[in-house]
Design a protein around this motif. Structure first.
Motif, PDB file in Angstrom:
ATOM      1  N   ARG A 134      41.969  46.701  46.520  1.00 60.92           N
ATOM      2  CA  ARG A 134      42.199  47.263  45.189  1.00 60.92           C
ATOM      3  C   ARG A 134      43.582  46.890  44.670  1.00 60.92           C
ATOM      4  O   ARG A 134      43.750  46.545  43.511  1.00 60.92           O
ATOM      5  N   SER A 138      44.447  44.451  41.556  1.00 61.32           N
ATOM      6  CA  SER A 138      45.228  44.976  40.446  1.00 61.32           C
ATOM      7  C   SER A 138      46.366  44.050  40.067  1.00 61.32           C
ATOM      8  O   SER A 138      46.771  44.000  38.904  1.00 61.32           O
ATOM      9  N   ARG A 160      49.884  45.870  33.568  1.00 64.87           N
ATOM     10  CA  ARG A 160      49.605  47.169  34.186  1.00 64.87           C
ATOM     11  C   ARG A 160      50.676  48.185  33.793  1.00 64.87           C
ATOM     12  O   ARG A 160      51.247  48.879  34.635  1.00 64.87           O
ATOM     13  N   ASP A 178      44.180  52.541  37.571  1.00 62.76           N
ATOM     14  CA  ASP A 178      42.798  52.078  37.628  1.00 62.76           C
ATOM     15  C   ASP A 178      41.844  53.087  37.005  1.00 62.76           C
ATOM     16  O   ASP A 178      40.914  52.718  36.283  1.00 62.76           O
ATOM     17  N   THR A 200      36.811  51.182  40.247  1.00 62.64           N
ATOM     18  CA  THR A 200      38.210  51.053  40.642  1.00 62.64           C
ATOM     19  C   THR A 200      38.335  50.284  41.949  1.00 62.64           C
ATOM     20  O   THR A 200      39.395  50.267  42.568  1.00 62.64           O
TER      21      THR A 200
END
Length: 251
Positions: A134, A138, A160, A178, A200
């Motif tokens: 994850r 990201s 982000r 997320d 996510t």
């Protein structure tokens, strides 16, 4: 298709080269964790206290921290809160405390996942892989994802970053960002906890569904006019959640 394959390859490479810091005062457990991580292909180091952790973090960069909750001196919960105030590195809490309230407290302080002792090595490793997957996902730049605005807020999937109406940056953990991004991409649609987990990239080895409630609560505290009476992220009884603001995509 080539782009997808390239992204997948870089994701796997990022995980394989990940450096993991184990903060555990029990030498036997620390040694076992180091061996487990190294057998999985990760570079791993262990320290036994907050002081040693701080010294090492000033010298080296890590992609994930496995943090024991019960440590001499500053305990793991305090360390988690302190790290999370300035860093989004994934944190996996590892502790002998097994009560639901203890797990929730750890998640509320900013931990991304929580495993209790005694733990199953395969489950622990699966959760580590899920967190790294994850996190590395990201960090990938995805130019096709445009920034979005809602109720004066602006969320940028590429950098982000979340900024308020005054342009002030608001810090979010990887999991919190997320979750908010999923809501912004699916406005005015009921999202079950499983929907959120899937989108996510936590996968089946990710945090339990209860942790979604904690992450949602933390997001509410940061974006809602009154988080005790939320109007942006509403709870749907027996359904999940729904994101109510109108979301506009910047062009």
């Amino acid at each position: 298709m080539a782009e997808v394959m390239n992204n997948t390859a870089s994701n796997v490479l990022a995980q394989a080269s990940a450096r993991i810091l184990v903060v555990e005062d029990d030498r036997d457990i620390a040694s076992m964790l180091i061996e487990l991580m190294r057998e999985a292909g990760y570079a791993a180091e262990a320290v036994g206290s907050a002081l040693d952790m701080d010294r090492l973090l000033r010298k080296k960069e890590f992609q994930l921290i496995i943090l024991d909750g019960m440590l001499p001196g500053e305990d793991g919960f305090s360390i988690c809160r302190r790290i999370r105030s300035s860093d989004t590195i994934p944190i996996l809490m590892l502790t002998a405390l097994s009560k639901e309230i203890d797990r929730v407290v750890g998640l509320e302080l900013g931990a991304d996942d929580y495993v209790t002792k005694p733990f199953n090595s395969r489950e622990l490793l699966a959760r580590v892989k899920a967190l790294l997957r994850r996190s590395s996902y990201s960090m990938q730049v995805k130019p096709s994802l445009e920034s979005m605005t809602f109720a004066g807020w602006r969320i940028d999937p590429v950098t982000r970053e979340l900024t308020d109406s005054d342009g002030v940056h608001v810090s979010l953990t990887t999991a919190e960002f997320d979750v908010l991004l999923v809501f912004c991409q699916n406005p005015r649609r009921v999202m079950t906890r499983q929907d959120i987990l899937t989108r996510t990239h936590a996968g089946s080895a990710g945090p339990v569904e209860r942790s979604i409630d904690v992450h949602v609560s933390r997001v509410r505290q940061k974006i809602e006019p009154n988080y005790k009476d939320p109007t942006f992220i509403k709870t749907v009884r027996l359904g999940g959640y729904i994101f109510t603001p109108e979301v506009e995509v910047e062009t």
